[in-house]
Motif scaffolding. Sequence first.
Motif, PDB file in Angstrom:
ATOM      1  N   ALA A  18       3.148  -1.777  11.191  1.00  0.00           N
ATOM      2  CA  ALA A  18       3.638  -2.887  10.369  1.00  0.00           C
ATOM      3  C   ALA A  18       2.521  -3.475   9.516  1.00  0.00           C
ATOM      4  N   VAL A  19       1.348  -3.652  10.110  1.00  0.00           N
ATOM      5  CA  VAL A  19       0.208  -4.189   9.363  1.00  0.00           C
ATOM      6  C   VAL A  19      -0.164  -3.256   8.208  1.00  0.00           C
ATOM      7  N   MET A  20      -0.019  -1.965   8.422  1.00  0.00           N
ATOM      8  CA  MET A  20      -0.392  -0.987   7.408  1.00  0.00           C
ATOM      9  C   MET A  20       0.625  -0.890   6.278  1.00  0.00           C
ATOM     10  N   LEU A  21       1.919  -1.071   6.601  1.00  0.00           N
ATOM     11  CA  LEU A  21       2.962  -0.763   5.632  1.00  0.00           C
ATOM     12  C   LEU A  21       3.708  -1.962   5.062  1.00  0.00           C
ATOM     13  N   LEU A  22       4.036  -2.924   5.912  1.00  0.00           N
ATOM     14  CA  LEU A  22       4.949  -3.982   5.491  1.00  0.00           C
ATOM     15  C   LEU A  22       4.450  -4.824   4.319  1.00  0.00           C
ATOM     16  N   PRO A  23       3.165  -5.197   4.252  1.00  0.00           N
ATOM     17  CA  PRO A  23       2.727  -5.987   3.090  1.00  0.00           C
ATOM     18  C   PRO A  23       2.993  -5.291   1.762  1.00  0.00           C
ATOM     19  N   SER A  24       2.841  -3.969   1.723  1.00  0.00           N
ATOM     20  CA  SER A  24       3.118  -3.239   0.482  1.00  0.00           C
ATOM     21  C   SER A  24       4.615  -3.154   0.208  1.00  0.00           C
ATOM     22  N   LEU A  25       5.405  -2.990   1.265  1.00  0.00           N
ATOM     23  CA  LEU A  25       6.850  -2.853   1.088  1.00  0.00           C
ATOM     24  C   LEU A  25       7.498  -4.155   0.660  1.00  0.00           C
ATOM     25  N   PHE A  26       7.049  -5.275   1.257  1.00  0.00           N
ATOM     26  CA  PHE A  26       7.674  -6.570   0.976  1.00  0.00           C
ATOM     27  C   PHE A  26       6.884  -7.403  -0.023  1.00  0.00           C
ATOM     28  N   GLY A  27       5.773  -6.863  -0.506  1.00  0.00           N
ATOM     29  CA  GLY A  27       4.969  -7.590  -1.472  1.00  0.00           C
ATOM     30  C   GLY A  27       5.743  -8.064  -2.694  1.00  0.00           C
ATOM     31  N   PRO A  28       6.642  -7.216  -3.274  1.00  0.00           N
ATOM     32  CA  PRO A  28       7.390  -7.655  -4.451  1.00  0.00           C
ATOM     33  C   PRO A  28       8.224  -8.906  -4.227  1.00  0.00           C
ATOM     34  N   LEU A  29       8.572  -9.212  -2.989  1.00  0.00           N
ATOM     35  CA  LEU A  29       9.368 -10.409  -2.711  1.00  0.00           C
ATOM     36  C   LEU A  29       8.569 -11.688  -2.941  1.00  0.00           C
ATOM     37  N   PHE A  30       7.252 -11.569  -3.023  1.00  0.00           N
ATOM     38  CA  PHE A  30       6.403 -12.755  -3.150  1.00  0.00           C
ATOM     39  C   PHE A  30       5.912 -12.987  -4.579  1.00  0.00           C
ATOM     40  N   GLY A  31       6.505 -12.290  -5.534  1.00  0.00           N
ATOM     41  CA  GLY A  31       6.203 -12.537  -6.935  1.00  0.00           C
ATOM     42  C   GLY A  31       4.749 -12.298  -7.274  1.00  0.00           C
ATOM     43  N   ASN A  32       4.113 -13.330  -7.853  1.00  0.00           N
ATOM     44  CA  ASN A  32       2.721 -13.200  -8.296  1.00  0.00           C
ATOM     45  C   ASN A  32       1.731 -13.026  -7.153  1.00  0.00           C
ATOM     46  N   LEU A  33       2.179 -13.329  -5.930  1.00  0.00           N
ATOM     47  CA  LEU A  33       1.294 -13.170  -4.772  1.00  0.00           C
ATOM     48  C   LEU A  33       1.263 -11.725  -4.262  1.00  0.00           C
ATOM     49  N   GLN A  34       2.078 -10.857  -4.852  1.00  0.00           N
ATOM     50  CA  GLN A  34       2.169  -9.485  -4.373  1.00  0.00           C
ATOM     51  C   GLN A  34       0.810  -8.795  -4.324  1.00  0.00           C
ATOM     52  N   ARG A  35       0.035  -8.934  -5.396  1.00  0.00           N
ATOM     53  CA  ARG A  35      -1.232  -8.207  -5.466  1.00  0.00           C
ATOM     54  C   ARG A  35      -2.216  -8.669  -4.398  1.00  0.00           C
ATOM     55  N   TRP A  36      -2.088  -9.927  -3.953  1.00  0.00           N
ATOM     56  CA  TRP A  36      -2.986 -10.431  -2.914  1.00  0.00           C
ATOM     57  C   TRP A  36      -2.501 -10.040  -1.531  1.00  0.00           C
TER      58      TRP A  36
END
Length: 255
Positions: A181-199
Motif C-alpha cells: 500500500a505504501v508503495m502503490l496507493l499514493p500514486s493511484l489515489f494521488g489524482p484525487l488530491f488535485g494540486n497535492l498529487q505531485r507531493w
Amino acid sequence: MNTITTRTPGFREAAAFEWTKFSSLRSTRWTTAAVGLLTVAGAVFVGLSGSLQPDDTVLGGSLTLAVVALMIAGVAGALAVCGEYSSGTIGSTLAAVPRRGRVLTAKAALLAGVLFPLALVSCTVAYVLGDAILEDGAYAQGEPFPALLGIAALFAVVAVLGLAIGTLLRHSAGAVTAVIAVMLLPSLFGPLFGNLQRWIAGATPTAALEKLTQTSDASAEAVGSLGAWPSLALVTGYTLLLLLLAARSLHRRDV
C-alpha cells in the motif's frame, strides 16, 4: 562462593543471531533472491521484446521490473520480523538479546547489508544486459553512475521500511499489505488530491526509484518535482522515523 555473571550479547553477537535466522528461513531466502532475479529478467524481457518507449533511457528500460523488485525488498524486510512472530521464536530472540533496540538495529543492519550489494550487482548487471541487447544508439543512455548507487541504497532503505512496518503490525499478511500500500496507493489515489498529487505521489519509494532510473514516466506531475536524491533522502527520513516508532513499540510490548 562463586558468582555467575551473565553478559548481555553485544551488537556483533546479535547480528550473528539475526544472520542465522535470516539465512535459515525459506521465506526470506526466496524473497531476497527474487529481488535480484526479477531485476535482471526485466532487462532481458524489455530488450528482447522491443517494448521500450522511444523517449525512454537504456537505464530506465533495463530496470523496468525494479519497481516490483523494490516491493519484494520491502516484503522481505517485513517477513524478517513477522516470521518470528508467526513461529513464536520472537520470545527466544528477546530472551537471548534482552536489549530490544539492539535486536531491531541488528535486523535493520542485516537487511541493509544484504540488500544494498544485492541490488547494486543485480541492477548493474541488468543495465549492462539491457545496453547489450537494445539497439545501439536508438535510445538515450541515461546516467548510470552514481544513480545505481542511489538505487541500491533505496532497496536497502525499503527493506528497513518493511522491517519497521512488520515490527509495528506483527502480522505477516497485514505487514505485506501495508508495504504494498505504501508503495502503490499514493500514486493511484494521488489524482484525487488535485494540486497535492505531485507531493503525495512524490513521497513514495517508487517515485524515488523512477527518478533515479531516469525513466520517461518520471514526470513532475506523476512523481513530484523533487529531484532524485532529495526524494531518496525523504524516503530515508520517514523510514528512520518509522523505525524509531517501531523500536518504541517493541520496548513497550511484552513481546
